[in-house]
Design a protein around this motif. Structure first.
Motif, PDB file in Angstrom:
ATOM      1  N   LYS A 240       0.904  13.703  -3.585  1.00  0.00           N
ATOM      2  CA  LYS A 240       1.477  14.320  -2.098  1.00  0.00           C
ATOM      3  C   LYS A 240       2.614  13.406  -1.750  1.00  0.00           C
ATOM      4  O   LYS A 240       3.316  13.724  -0.725  1.00  0.00           O
ATOM      5  N   ILE A 241       3.236  12.231  -2.736  1.00  0.00           N
ATOM      6  CA  ILE A 241       4.102  11.440  -2.303  1.00  0.00           C
ATOM      7  C   ILE A 241       4.991  11.547  -3.456  1.00  0.00           C
ATOM      8  O   ILE A 241       4.873  11.835  -4.482  1.00  0.00           O
ATOM      9  N   GLU A 242       6.362  11.213  -2.746  1.00  0.00           N
ATOM     10  CA  GLU A 242       7.660  11.049  -3.660  1.00  0.00           C
ATOM     11  C   GLU A 242       8.216   9.560  -3.509  1.00  0.00           C
ATOM     12  O   GLU A 242       8.234   9.148  -2.355  1.00  0.00           O
ATOM     13  N   PHE A 243       8.497   9.072  -4.377  1.00  0.00           N
ATOM     14  CA  PHE A 243       8.790   7.458  -4.455  1.00  0.00           C
ATOM     15  C   PHE A 243      10.422   7.267  -4.552  1.00  0.00           C
ATOM     16  O   PHE A 243      10.916   8.276  -5.393  1.00  0.00           O
ATOM     17  N   ASP A 244      11.087   6.365  -4.103  1.00  0.00           N
ATOM     18  CA  ASP A 244      12.261   5.934  -4.205  1.00  0.00           C
ATOM     19  C   ASP A 244      12.516   5.097  -5.374  1.00  0.00           C
ATOM     20  O   ASP A 244      11.820   4.791  -5.904  1.00  0.00           O
ATOM     21  N   ALA A 245      14.018   5.020  -5.549  1.00  0.00           N
ATOM     22  CA  ALA A 245      14.242   3.884  -6.623  1.00  0.00           C
ATOM     23  C   ALA A 245      13.588   2.432  -6.430  1.00  0.00           C
ATOM     24  O   ALA A 245      13.363   1.676  -7.272  1.00  0.00           O
ATOM     25  N   ASP A 246      13.079   1.904  -5.240  1.00  0.00           N
ATOM     26  CA  ASP A 246      12.436   0.823  -5.146  1.00  0.00           C
ATOM     27  C   ASP A 246      11.014   0.821  -5.102  1.00  0.00           C
ATOM     28  O   ASP A 246      10.233   0.124  -4.856  1.00  0.00           O
ATOM     29  N   LYS A 247      10.593   2.154  -5.691  1.00  0.00           N
ATOM     30  CA  LYS A 247       9.357   2.295  -6.001  1.00  0.00           C
ATOM     31  C   LYS A 247       8.340   2.269  -4.755  1.00  0.00           C
ATOM     32  O   LYS A 247       7.053   2.017  -4.885  1.00  0.00           O
ATOM     33  N   LEU A 248       8.798   2.772  -3.398  1.00  0.00           N
ATOM     34  CA  LEU A 248       8.317   2.811  -2.296  1.00  0.00           C
ATOM     35  C   LEU A 248       8.124   4.312  -1.834  1.00  0.00           C
ATOM     36  O   LEU A 248       9.190   5.039  -2.178  1.00  0.00           O
TER      37      LEU A 248
ATOM     38  N   PHE B 151       0.953  -1.138   0.027  1.00  0.00           N
ATOM     39  CA  PHE B 151      -0.032   0.025   0.229  1.00  0.00           C
ATOM     40  C   PHE B 151       0.897   1.029  -0.003  1.00  0.00           C
ATOM     41  O   PHE B 151       0.412   2.370  -0.276  1.00  0.00           O
ATOM     42  N   ALA B 152       2.166   1.113   0.085  1.00  0.00           N
ATOM     43  CA  ALA B 152       3.023   2.245  -0.134  1.00  0.00           C
ATOM     44  C   ALA B 152       3.966   2.146  -1.470  1.00  0.00           C
ATOM     45  O   ALA B 152       5.029   2.839  -1.643  1.00  0.00           O
ATOM     46  N   SER B 153       3.434   1.373  -2.302  1.00  0.00           N
ATOM     47  CA  SER B 153       4.197   1.104  -3.489  1.00  0.00           C
ATOM     48  C   SER B 153       3.782   1.849  -4.710  1.00  0.00           C
ATOM     49  O   SER B 153       2.474   1.875  -4.792  1.00  0.00           O
ATOM     50  N   SER B 154       4.400   2.460  -5.364  1.00  0.00           N
ATOM     51  CA  SER B 154       4.053   3.127  -6.623  1.00  0.00           C
ATOM     52  C   SER B 154       3.219   2.332  -7.582  1.00  0.00           C
ATOM     53  O   SER B 154       2.596   2.812  -8.246  1.00  0.00           O
ATOM     54  N   PHE B 155       3.596   1.139  -7.611  1.00  0.00           N
ATOM     55  CA  PHE B 155       3.092  -0.045  -8.780  1.00  0.00           C
ATOM     56  C   PHE B 155       1.693   0.066  -8.380  1.00  0.00           C
ATOM     57  O   PHE B 155       0.811   0.053  -9.437  1.00  0.00           O
TER      58      PHE B 155
END
Length: 227
Positions: free
Chosen positions: A147-155, A105-109
């Motif tokens: 409202k979110i920025e995601f990291d390289a792991d898509k979290l 639920f915190a994944s950009s996917f």
């Protein structure tokens, strides 16, 4: 299930450290609700799938990380849409296996393609081809993703609770993830306490080298009502 199979997520710099009251304050949710969700759902049912404990410590000292905080928010928004708790939990279990992360639920996917993914994993789990609900889920998740920025792991790696056009940010890399004024280490709560002590907005802004708008947004964030 053998309790020894469950691994605990220990707090660490850069991952955010939040007590249950912190989570309730940041998300403006009732404390009892957050505590119950953590005990019954994340450390109860969901840990059976992910094989991790989502909190570290005991009693009032228990803490969770940034991704768990984000998952609580997504859970809350899905419940607001009228989706039942059992269906949301089942969707978490399925998507956790599908995405190979304990924090789906915190994944950009999931969050950036919620309509497609929720339909795929939830055809008989989360939703049943209800076009209205599919649209509402898509709208809510797209709004949240802005409202979110995601990291390289898509979290999720940063969260602007009032939106990216406002100055308050939840950044695990700053002040253990407590709400700060963007680009600084100044806690929103610090500004709030000064204001409670009688300092006006212009004075606080001058003391910390901020604009009055930044101070006002921090005060608004701390004082916004419980949902």
């Amino acid at each position: 299930m053998n309790p020894e199979e469950i691994q605990s997520i220990e707090p660490a710099l850069g991952t955010g450290i939040y007590t249950v009251p912190d989570v309730a304050q940041i998300l403006r949710l009732p404390l009892t609700r957050v505590r119950r969700w953590l005990d019954e759902f994340w450390n109860g049912r969901l840990s059976a799938t992910t094989k991790i404990s989502y909190s570290w410590g005991k009693g009032r000292e228990r803490v969770v990380n940034f991704q768990t905080l984000i998952e609580f928010y997504v859970f809350f928004k899905l419940r607001e849409l009228g989706i039942s708790t059992p269906k949301i939990l089942q969707a978490h279990e399925v998507s956790s296996r599908l995405l190979q992360t304990p924090f789906p639920f915190a994944s950009s996917f999931l969050l950036t393609d919620s309509k497609t993914l929720f339909v795929e994993i939830g055809n008989e789990i989360l939703i049943t081809a209800d076009a209205r609900l599919q649209y509402e889920i898509k709208e809510v998740m797209e709004g949240f993703c802005r409202k979110i920025e995601f990291d390289a792991d898509k979290l999720a790696s940063k969260f602007w609770p009032l939106g990216k056009d406002r100055s308050v940010v939840i950044d695990p890399q700053r002040q253990l993830g407590q709400p700060t004024v963007q680009g600084t280490n100044i806690l929103a709560e610090t500004l709030h306490r000064l204001h409670l002590g009688g300092e006006d907005t212009p004075t606080i802004a001058q003391l910390y080298g901020l604009t009055q708008t930044q101070v006002e947004e921090a005060l608004f964030f701390v004082n916004r009502p419980v949902q």
